[in-house]
Design a protein around this motif. Structure first.
Motif, PDB file in Angstrom:
ATOM      1  N   ASN A 154      14.789 -18.483  10.341  1.00 48.66           N
ATOM      2  CA  ASN A 154      16.020 -18.408  11.123  1.00 48.66           C
ATOM      3  C   ASN A 154      16.246 -19.667  11.959  1.00 48.66           C
ATOM      4  N   ILE A 155      15.164 -20.322  12.369  1.00 50.15           N
ATOM      5  CA  ILE A 155      15.281 -21.559  13.141  1.00 50.15           C
ATOM      6  C   ILE A 155      14.533 -22.658  12.393  1.00 50.15           C
ATOM      7  N   PRO A 156      15.182 -23.277  11.409  1.00 53.44           N
ATOM      8  CA  PRO A 156      14.535 -24.373  10.673  1.00 53.44           C
ATOM      9  C   PRO A 156      14.239 -25.549  11.595  1.00 53.44           C
ATOM     10  N   ILE A 157      13.226 -26.332  11.238  1.00 57.17           N
ATOM     11  CA  ILE A 157      12.813 -27.443  12.108  1.00 57.17           C
ATOM     12  C   ILE A 157      13.033 -28.815  11.490  1.00 57.17           C
ATOM     13  N   LEU A 158      13.336 -28.886  10.199  1.00 54.22           N
ATOM     14  CA  LEU A 158      13.585 -30.187   9.574  1.00 54.22           C
ATOM     15  C   LEU A 158      15.080 -30.452   9.493  1.00 54.22           C
ATOM     16  N   ASN A 167       3.531 -31.067   9.876  1.00 54.55           N
ATOM     17  CA  ASN A 167       3.858 -30.054  10.879  1.00 54.55           C
ATOM     18  C   ASN A 167       4.686 -28.927  10.269  1.00 54.55           C
ATOM     19  N   ALA A 168       5.640 -29.273   9.395  1.00 54.89           N
ATOM     20  CA  ALA A 168       6.520 -28.261   8.802  1.00 54.89           C
ATOM     21  C   ALA A 168       5.755 -27.291   7.914  1.00 54.89           C
ATOM     22  N   ARG A 169       4.659 -27.723   7.341  1.00 54.95           N
ATOM     23  CA  ARG A 169       3.855 -26.827   6.509  1.00 54.95           C
ATOM     24  C   ARG A 169       3.327 -25.644   7.321  1.00 54.95           C
ATOM     25  N   LYS A 170       3.129 -25.838   8.623  1.00 54.15           N
ATOM     26  CA  LYS A 170       2.673 -24.742   9.472  1.00 54.15           C
ATOM     27  C   LYS A 170       3.734 -23.647   9.586  1.00 54.15           C
ATOM     28  N   PHE A 171       4.982 -23.999   9.316  1.00 55.06           N
ATOM     29  CA  PHE A 171       6.090 -23.048   9.396  1.00 55.06           C
ATOM     30  C   PHE A 171       6.410 -22.431   8.035  1.00 55.06           C
ATOM     31  N   GLY A 172       5.647 -22.785   7.008  1.00 59.37           N
ATOM     32  CA  GLY A 172       5.866 -22.226   5.683  1.00 59.37           C
ATOM     33  C   GLY A 172       6.682 -23.093   4.749  1.00 59.37           C
ATOM     34  N   TYR A 173       7.015 -24.310   5.154  1.00 56.84           N
ATOM     35  CA  TYR A 173       7.723 -25.232   4.265  1.00 56.84           C
ATOM     36  C   TYR A 173       6.803 -25.656   3.110  1.00 56.84           C
ATOM     37  N   LYS A 174       7.425 -25.899   1.943  1.00 52.38           N
ATOM     38  CA  LYS A 174       6.685 -26.408   0.787  1.00 52.38           C
ATOM     39  C   LYS A 174       7.275 -27.753   0.380  1.00 52.38           C
ATOM     40  N   PHE A 175       6.395 -28.663  -0.021  1.00 55.35           N
ATOM     41  CA  PHE A 175       6.815 -30.026  -0.337  1.00 55.35           C
ATOM     42  C   PHE A 175       6.242 -30.481  -1.676  1.00 55.35           C
ATOM     43  N   LYS A 176       7.037 -31.272  -2.369  1.00 54.90           N
ATOM     44  CA  LYS A 176       6.554 -32.014  -3.535  1.00 54.90           C
ATOM     45  C   LYS A 176       6.806 -33.491  -3.239  1.00 54.90           C
ATOM     46  N   VAL A 177       5.730 -34.232  -3.014  1.00 57.21           N
ATOM     47  CA  VAL A 177       5.861 -35.659  -2.704  1.00 57.21           C
ATOM     48  C   VAL A 177       6.087 -36.425  -4.002  1.00 57.21           C
ATOM     49  N   ARG A 206      10.716 -34.311  17.704  1.00 54.48           N
ATOM     50  CA  ARG A 206      11.095 -33.028  17.082  1.00 54.48           C
ATOM     51  C   ARG A 206       9.860 -32.165  16.838  1.00 54.48           C
ATOM     52  N   ILE A 207       8.758 -32.804  16.461  1.00 51.56           N
ATOM     53  CA  ILE A 207       7.501 -32.059  16.281  1.00 51.56           C
ATOM     54  C   ILE A 207       7.098 -31.402  17.596  1.00 51.56           C
ATOM     55  N   HIS A 208       7.192 -32.157  18.683  1.00 50.40           N
ATOM     56  CA  HIS A 208       6.808 -31.616  20.002  1.00 50.40           C
ATOM     57  C   HIS A 208       7.685 -30.415  20.361  1.00 50.40           C
ATOM     58  N   MET A 209       8.987 -30.505  20.094  1.00 50.53           N
ATOM     59  CA  MET A 209       9.898 -29.417  20.445  1.00 50.53           C
ATOM     60  C   MET A 209       9.784 -28.236  19.486  1.00 50.53           C
ATOM     61  N   SER A 210       9.198 -28.438  18.312  1.00 54.28           N
ATOM     62  CA  SER A 210       9.100 -27.340  17.331  1.00 54.28           C
ATOM     63  C   SER A 210       8.185 -26.222  17.794  1.00 54.28           C
ATOM     64  N   GLN A 211       7.304 -26.496  18.748  1.00 54.15           N
ATOM     65  CA  GLN A 211       6.403 -25.455  19.238  1.00 54.15           C
ATOM     66  C   GLN A 211       7.167 -24.305  19.891  1.00 54.15           C
ATOM     67  N   PHE A 212       8.415 -24.560  20.296  1.00 58.51           N
ATOM     68  CA  PHE A 212       9.234 -23.520  20.911  1.00 58.51           C
ATOM     69  C   PHE A 212      10.103 -22.794  19.887  1.00 58.51           C
ATOM     70  N   LYS A 213       9.952 -23.151  18.614  1.00 66.90           N
ATOM     71  CA  LYS A 213      10.750 -22.533  17.551  1.00 66.90           C
ATOM     72  C   LYS A 213       9.908 -21.706  16.598  1.00 66.90           C
ATOM     73  N   ILE A 214       8.633 -21.536  16.937  1.00 58.76           N
ATOM     74  CA  ILE A 214       7.740 -20.729  16.099  1.00 58.76           C
ATOM     75  C   ILE A 214       8.232 -19.286  16.090  1.00 58.76           C
ATOM     76  N   PRO A 215       8.322 -18.645  14.914  1.00 58.57           N
ATOM     77  CA  PRO A 215       8.805 -17.253  14.845  1.00 58.57           C
ATOM     78  C   PRO A 215       7.917 -16.300  15.641  1.00 58.57           C
ATOM     79  N   ASN A 216       8.538 -15.204  16.066  1.00 56.77           N
ATOM     80  CA  ASN A 216       7.835 -14.085  16.713  1.00 56.77           C
ATOM     81  C   ASN A 216       7.180 -14.462  18.043  1.00 56.77           C
ATOM     82  N   GLN A 217       7.772 -15.397  18.775  1.00 56.48           N
ATOM     83  CA  GLN A 217       7.285 -15.678  20.119  1.00 56.48           C
ATOM     84  C   GLN A 217       7.768 -14.577  21.059  1.00 56.48           C
ATOM     85  N   ASP A 218       7.199 -14.526  22.255  1.00 54.66           N
ATOM     86  CA  ASP A 218       7.552 -13.440  23.170  1.00 54.66           C
ATOM     87  C   ASP A 218       8.751 -13.782  24.041  1.00 54.66           C
ATOM     88  N   PHE A 219       9.527 -14.806  23.654  1.00 50.42           N
ATOM     89  CA  PHE A 219      10.756 -15.106  24.377  1.00 50.42           C
ATOM     90  C   PHE A 219      11.888 -15.336  23.387  1.00 50.42           C
TER      91      PHE A 219
END
Length: 443
Positions: free
Chosen positions: A117-121, A151-161, A287-300
């Motif tokens: 719901n909140i993509p980071i890239l 960093n995006a891989r931690k959110f479930g993104y998949k990449f083909k380089v 953007r990586i630093h700010m992505s910590q506030f976009k992790i799903p299922n946080q308590d806010f």
């Protein structure tokens, strides 16, 4: 003050970024080797270069919303993170299969989680209103900084380089930022050095992303202008008719000895000292630093994010708060808040008889009640403000009362309505078309 502190003559720098660059090169660069980037490599990295992430997720709250800012976000990542420097190596294939720690800029195919719901890239995508920078879901291709990929891989993104450019890495700004931040923290806000140190910290990173090509601006006669237009030695970008057969021409002149390859190979002496990977890495780290506030299922709940700020419905953990670089500071608590779109929001400050209202490009204040009306579907607010228009050919400036139409927009995310009232937003889905362009899927 600048000369006493840094032994640099301020009069040799025409702009603040150039002064910051001169101070850095004279006092802090040392033995670090920063590659000067031009031509195709510049264009490729620039294609994936985006700025801060700014999005509205929830448009309204009648309960307390906490606004936090990062202490000097860009200076923080400049001081603490590795930057792309040294030798550059081109590669084909997935370098991460060979070296998971490979560092640089990679051309990748990206697939996001379906339920994100909140993509980071971020990427540039074609919309009905032209190109926009959005954070979408879907599948597309683009050039990205390696650390943002990891960093995006931690959110479930998949990449083909597919291919890319590998750099060496080093912390090249630590001394520069540390000293300036120390000056800022140890100076009163009324002290000139407080403002000087703050400006110098925030003015350096953009200097690295300047266009490497220098243009020339010159007043030429009609006869000479005709010669320029017929010659292969001049690339004319723009001109302004000044009357009396004179024109102000913006152009680039090519090296005659290298004319055969001028399309991609510009005259060396006519290129700036720039390195766009530095700026691209800094904005990506932010953007990586700010992505910590976009992790799903946080308590806010996350209502809105700007480049270096967040609006949430609960206070942050005390461990995240402080005066140090990169720590968060509480700006204010809003009793009632409205978030219209990127850079447009307002609210009533808790415990104070005043409100805030921020509208990009509009200087006058708008009431919270008027902002709240915009949550009704298709509602608009017609405002007026003064704008200055300059006419270089006539040599005058006009001040005109111009209309400013304020409305909710779907430039960044899809709008979600219930009973014609805006209640939220959703990310756009995109894909890469046959022309290699990323476009929004309107289905």
């Amino acid at each position: 003050m600048i000369f006493d502190k840094f032994n640099v003559n301020i009069w040799k720098s025409a702009t603040l970024p150039s002064l910051a660059f001169r101070i850095y090169r004279s006092n802090y660069l040392g033995k670090f080797q920063i590659p000067r980037i031009t031509s195709i490599l510049y264009d490729e990295i620039k294609s994936g270069f985006t700025g801060g992430s700014t999005d509205m997720f929830i448009p309204y709250s009648d309960k307390p919303v906490y606004c936090y800012d990062v202490n000097s976000l860009y200076p923080y990542v400049m001081a603490e993170m590795d930057m792309p420097v040294g030798k550059i190596t081109y590669f084909d294939g997935d370098i991460l299969q060979i070296d998971p720690e490979a560092f640089g800029f990679f051309d990748v195919e990206i697939t996001t989680p379906e339920d994100i719901n909140i993509p980071i890239l971020q990427t540039h995508a074609r919309t009905d209103n032209g190109y926009r920078t959005i954070s979408p879901k879907g599948t597309w291709r683009g050039m990205y900084f390696s650390e943002e990929i990891k960093n995006a891989r931690k959110f479930g993104y998949k990449f083909k380089v597919l291919r890319g450019y590998r750099f060496e890495k080093a912390k090249i700004f630590k001394g520069y930022i540390t000293e300036l931040y120390s000056i800022k923290e140890n100076s009163l806000k009324t002290d000139a050095m407080y403002l000087i140190s703050k400006l110098l910290m925030n003015s350096l990173f953009g200097r690295f992303s300047m266009d490497y090509k220098f243009n020339t601006n010159e007043i030429v006669s009609g006869e000479n202008f005709d010669v320029m237009t017929k010659s292969n030695l001049f690339l004319i970008y723009d001109f302004l008719d000044l009357g009396e057969d004179n024109k102000l021409v913006t152009y680039e002149k090519f090296d005659l000895k290298r004319l055969e390859q001028y399309e991609n190979d510009f005259q060396e002496s006519n290129s700036a000292n720039v390195s766009i990977p530095i700026s691209a890495a800094i904005t990506a780290y932010a953007r990586i630093h700010m992505s910590q506030f976009k992790i799903p299922n946080q308590d806010f709940k996350l209502f809105y994010t700007d480049t270096d700020s967040i609006f949430i419905d609960k206070p942050l953990d005390k461990s995240m708060i402080g005066k140090e670089l990169g720590k968060m500071k509480l700006e204010y608590i809003l009793e009632k808040s409205i978030f219209i779109t990127s850079k447009i929001y307002g609210g009533q400050i808790q415990g104070e008889d005043k409100s805030i209202c921020k509208i990009k490009g509009y200087k006058e204040k708008v009431s919270i009640k008027d902002l709240e009306k915009l949550l009704i579907k298709d509602k608009k607010l017609e405002l007026f403000h003064e704008k200055w228009f300059k006419d270089l050919a006539e040599g005058n400036i006009q001040i005109v009362k111009n209309p400013y139409n304020l409305a909710v927009t779907d430039n960044k995310r899809k709008l979600v309505y219930e009973n014609n009232i805006l209640v939220g937003t959703e990310p756009y889905s995109i894909s890469t078309n046959s022309n290699g362009e990323n476009q929004i899927d309107n289905n």
